[in-house]
Scaffold this active site. Structure first.
Site, PDB file in Angstrom:
ATOM      1  N   SER A 208      30.160   7.384 -29.513  1.00 42.34           N
ATOM      2  CA  SER A 208      29.742   6.191 -28.744  1.00 42.34           C
ATOM      3  C   SER A 208      30.003   6.390 -27.252  1.00 42.34           C
ATOM      4  CB  SER A 208      30.437   4.928 -29.255  1.00 42.34           C
ATOM      5  OG  SER A 208      31.818   5.113 -29.468  1.00 42.34           O
TER       6      SER A 208
ATOM      7  N   ASN B 200      -7.516   0.632   7.037  1.00 36.37           N
ATOM      8  CA  ASN B 200      -6.902   0.794   8.355  1.00 36.37           C
ATOM      9  C   ASN B 200      -7.176   2.197   8.916  1.00 36.37           C
ATOM     10  OD1 ASN B 200      -5.333  -0.005  10.556  1.00 36.37           O
ATOM     11  ND2 ASN B 200      -3.441   0.758   9.627  1.00 36.37           N
TER      12      ASN B 200
ATOM     13  N   GLY C 181       0.837  -1.187   0.000  1.00 37.51           N
ATOM     14  CA  GLY C 181       0.000   0.000   0.000  1.00 37.51           C
ATOM     15  C   GLY C 181       0.866   1.229   0.000  1.00 37.51           C
ATOM     16  N   SER C 182       0.276   2.364   0.296  1.00 41.86           N
ATOM     17  CA  SER C 182       1.014   3.621   0.245  1.00 41.86           C
ATOM     18  C   SER C 182       1.774   3.856   1.550  1.00 41.86           C
ATOM     19  CB  SER C 182       0.061   4.781  -0.033  1.00 41.86           C
ATOM     20  OG  SER C 182       0.774   5.940  -0.387  1.00 41.86           O
TER      21      SER C 182
ATOM     22  N   GLY D 180       0.210   1.822   7.600  1.00 36.86           N
ATOM     23  CA  GLY D 180       0.181   0.975   8.784  1.00 36.86           C
ATOM     24  C   GLY D 180       0.572  -0.459   8.540  1.00 36.86           C
ATOM     25  N   LYS D 181       1.355  -0.708   7.476  1.00 33.93           N
ATOM     26  CA  LYS D 181       1.721  -2.093   7.146  1.00 33.93           C
ATOM     27  C   LYS D 181       2.561  -2.727   8.255  1.00 33.93           C
ATOM     28  CE  LYS D 181       3.578  -0.574   3.372  1.00 33.93           C
ATOM     29  NZ  LYS D 181       3.097   0.803   3.529  1.00 33.93           N
TER      30      LYS D 181
ATOM     31  N   LEU E  19      35.439  12.284 -27.411  1.00 35.27           N
ATOM     32  CA  LEU E  19      34.558  13.441 -27.460  1.00 35.27           C
ATOM     33  C   LEU E  19      34.485  14.024 -28.867  1.00 35.27           C
ATOM     34  CD1 LEU E  19      35.722  15.262 -24.206  1.00 35.27           C
ATOM     35  CD2 LEU E  19      33.548  14.078 -24.526  1.00 35.27           C
TER      36      LEU E  19
ATOM     37  N   PRO F 250       7.798  -2.008   1.311  1.00 36.28           N
ATOM     38  CA  PRO F 250       7.775  -0.556   1.502  1.00 36.28           C
ATOM     39  C   PRO F 250       6.697   0.120   0.665  1.00 36.28           C
ATOM     40  CG  PRO F 250       9.674  -1.193   0.198  1.00 36.28           C
ATOM     41  CD  PRO F 250       9.023  -2.451   0.650  1.00 36.28           C
TER      42      PRO F 250
ATOM     43  N   ASP G  80     -10.339   4.015  13.394  1.00 37.72           N
ATOM     44  CA  ASP G  80     -10.571   4.745  14.643  1.00 37.72           C
ATOM     45  C   ASP G  80     -10.389   6.245  14.462  1.00 37.72           C
ATOM     46  OD1 ASP G  80      -7.879   3.775  14.207  1.00 37.72           O
ATOM     47  OD2 ASP G  80      -7.339   4.724  16.105  1.00 37.72           O
TER      48      ASP G  80
END
Length: 634
Positions: A541, A165, A31-32, A36-37, A468, A112, A168
């Site tokens: 190159s 999540n 998730g983001s 709360g993971k 170059l 993450p 509350d």
């Protein structure tokens, strides 16, 4: 550790015996950021009593020191082990944790939420049976929620919990919950997630985690732990055709030769006829050997050594399959790629592709499209950037045995590796072999490169000038060709500017175009070497990866890299074409040395210091170096 079962104290052998027969569910949380993971996993570990007493004491101390809950227990600290994670209150690496209940064992991957760590989420999802997608009830469905859900679907995870999540913090509002579920349902239907279970919860407070909560009397579904204990573990791998990527040729003595690996799918028994791929050779299984005994049968998930009745050539990376139901073999595919690296995926650049135990060189072609994870719109794309998802065609340097990812994750999933840095830069899923890969075959010719070279009285080579703009590459190459021509050598010069008038006139100067520019020139050079010519290639190159790709196209000793080493200040002072002046003024974008990088060769065959040598001296030095290879009989 608080005992989760009285058997641990009363009869440890009975407990271990019961533990052996429990099913195992692998799942991930995603998730983001800050949904709360880690807190959820910490709560699961805590409530399942899988924390030792000293761990609990350390958790309480750490919660007061670096926690985010005002001195109360911060369950996220059970999972966030890196110092950087604890300091920032985020998850960076994938954390794996084990816990169990009376009904089942679990391995959970805490992945993450930050966008730059999407690659870590893919790592965690690659072996998962189920996914818990967390949403902060205050924020709703976010871009990262959609990205992770899309990846969950791509990776074939079919059992999904939508964990709403922090209920509350919104007063356990049913309206808020229903709005989030409705929005997610519409998105999930578009990406192939046909069914999911939505659970309102508070991971921090423990509501609807292990037991139903009275805070949401309107919710009648299961608590999360009950769902986890009853989620079906799809164990259909044994019903699929037998596949075993060979990881090791086991040859401890002259009397034993076996092939070791993890069985990816199916069942194998002594007497079964198998085929080794990609070679196609067949034999019969004689023995199934393990560390302590022979088996009458082996199934998916077991690591075994197979011995065969016939001596056939099998190497690491080959695949053993039932002769009657083999996988396909091809070297060109359509695939979905998730790009992990800060540097863009550049079409035409060679990467290493690892599928199963086999690693081959691969080129990714220009994406057919990339996917907007918010709208699922298919967008045109020239390349893929960090965390972008696209569908591309792949060309491999050698054929591989494969199954579509939807049929077999082990033989259909792959990673891409940068050949210079060894970084894992992408992951992908094979869809199908391109039809043209089955229709095109190499036509053997009686007159070969050696014959053509001998007829010309020379050794065919590519002399690759890099440096170059303004370093003097073309000038030196021109003088060298005149010297070679005077000696009766057969040459051809490919100059960067000249080639852009024809073969490469459609290319610009972006990094992607520069890669394609060199790829085409390298292929043309290979054909000219095959014709027996000495090819003088004069291109800036700028990237090592493409010069290495050009080298690998040639035979041993056929590629001679000449680094025309001129300091930037000196090249800019010359500025014969006025290009540096335009670049400095901002009128010429993506100019090497100014706003586009030049990666100098690390071990060129010849280095020319143009501050110490004239162009004539440089050409003569290269001629002398090449002179010993002019005789095709050498």
């Amino acid at each position: 550790m608080s005992h989760q079962s009285a058997l641990i104290a009363e009869d440890i052998e009975a407990y271990l015996k019961a533990h052996e027969t429990k099913s195992l569910l692998r799942f991930l949380t995603c998730g983001s950021v800050d949904d709360g993971k880690s807190t959820l996993i910490g709560r699961l570990l805590y409530d399942s009593k899988m924390i030792f007493e000293d761990q609990l004491a350390a958790l309480e101390a750490d919660s007061k020191k670096v926690g985010t809950q005002g001195g109360d227990i911060d369950f996220a600290l059970l999972v966030d082990g890196l110092a950087a994670e604890r300091e920032q209150g985020i998850t960076i690496d994938v954390a794996y944790r084990f816990f169990s209940t009376d009904k089942r064992k679990f391995i959970v991957a805490d992945t993450p939420g930050h966008e730059q760590y999407t690659r870590n989420m893919v790592t965690g999802a690659s072996t998962a049976d189920a996914a818990i997608i967390l949403i902060d009830a205050r924020k709703g469905v976010l871009t990262q929620t959609r990205r992770h859900s899309y990846l969950v679907s791509l990776l074939g995870i079919r059992h999904v919990v939508l964990a709403v999540n922090k209920m509350d913090l919104v007063g356990w509002s049913q309206e808020t919950f229903d709005t989030i579920v409705a929005e997610y349902h519409d998105f999930a239907a578009q990406i192939g997630i046909k069914d999911f279970t939505a659970i309102p919860m508070s991971a921090l407070k423990g509501d609807n985690i292990t037991e139903p909560s009275d805070k949401a009397p309107w919710y009648t579904g299961p608590a999360l732990m009950r769902w986890l204990e009853n989620a079906p573990v799809e164990d259909d791998l044994q019903g699929k055709p037998f596949r075993m990527p060979v990881q090791w040729v086991n040859r401890p003595n002259l009397d034993f030769r076996g092939f070791s690996g993890l069985i990816a799918s199916g069942v194998i028994r002594p007497g079964d006829k198998v085929k080794a791929l990609p070679s196609g050779r067949e034999s019969t299984v004689e023995r199934i050997v393990t560390f302590n005994r022979d088996l009458d049968e082996a199934v998916a998930g077991q690591s075994v050594t197979l011995t065969l009745k016939d001596e056939i050539d099998i190497s690491r990376g080959d695949v053993l399959a039932l002769a009657g139901r083999p996988p396909e073999v091809a070297d060109q595919f359509e695939a979905t790629i998730v790009w992990f690296d800060d540097e863009s995926l550049l079409p035409g650049r060679p990467y290493l592709l690892k599928v199963g135990a086999r690693t081959v060189q691969a080129q990714v072609h220009e994406p057919k499209y990339k996917v907007n994870v918010n709208t699922l719109e298919k967008l045109a794309a020239k390349k893929l950037e960090l965390n972008e998802i696209g569908v591309c065609n792949l060309s491999l340097a050698a054929p591989i045995a494969f199954d579509a990812y939807a049929d077999n994750k082990d033989l259909g999933g792959f990673i891409l590796i940068d050949r210079i840095t060894n970084r894992t830069v992408g992951a992908g899923m094979l869809h199908f072999a391109l039809r043209r890969s089955q229709n095109i075959h190499w036509q053997a010719m009686d007159v070969d490169k050696q014959t053509r070279s001998f007829a010309k009285g020379q050794v065919a080579r590519v002399v690759w000038f890099t440096g170059l703009s303004g370093s003097g590459k073309s000038t030196i190459a021109n003088l060298l060709e005149k010297r070679l021509h005077a000696e009766g050598r057969h040459t051809y010069a490919l100059d960067g500017d000249n080639v852009r008038h024809g073969l490469n006139k459609d290319l610009g100067f972006t990094d992607a175009d520069r890669v394609e520019n060199i790829r085409r020139v390298a292929e043309v050079s290979k054909l000219m070497v095959d014709a027996g010519l000495i090819v003088l290639v004069s291109f800036i190159s700028p990237f090592r990866a493409e010069r290495q790709m050009a080298r690998e196209l040639m035979g041993e000793g056929e590629f001679v890299e000449v680094f025309v080493d001129t300091p930037l200040a000196e090249a800019e002072a010359r500025d014969v074409k006025g290009l540096y002046k335009k670049a400095r003024a901002g009128d010429l974008k993506n100019f090497t040395g100014i706003d586009s990088p030049y990666e100098a060769p690390e071990n060129p065959e010849i280095r020319i210091d143009t501050t110490a040598l004239t162009a004539e001296q440089a050409a003569e030095q290269i001629f002398e170096w090449l002179e010993r290879g002019f005789d095709p009989g050498i």
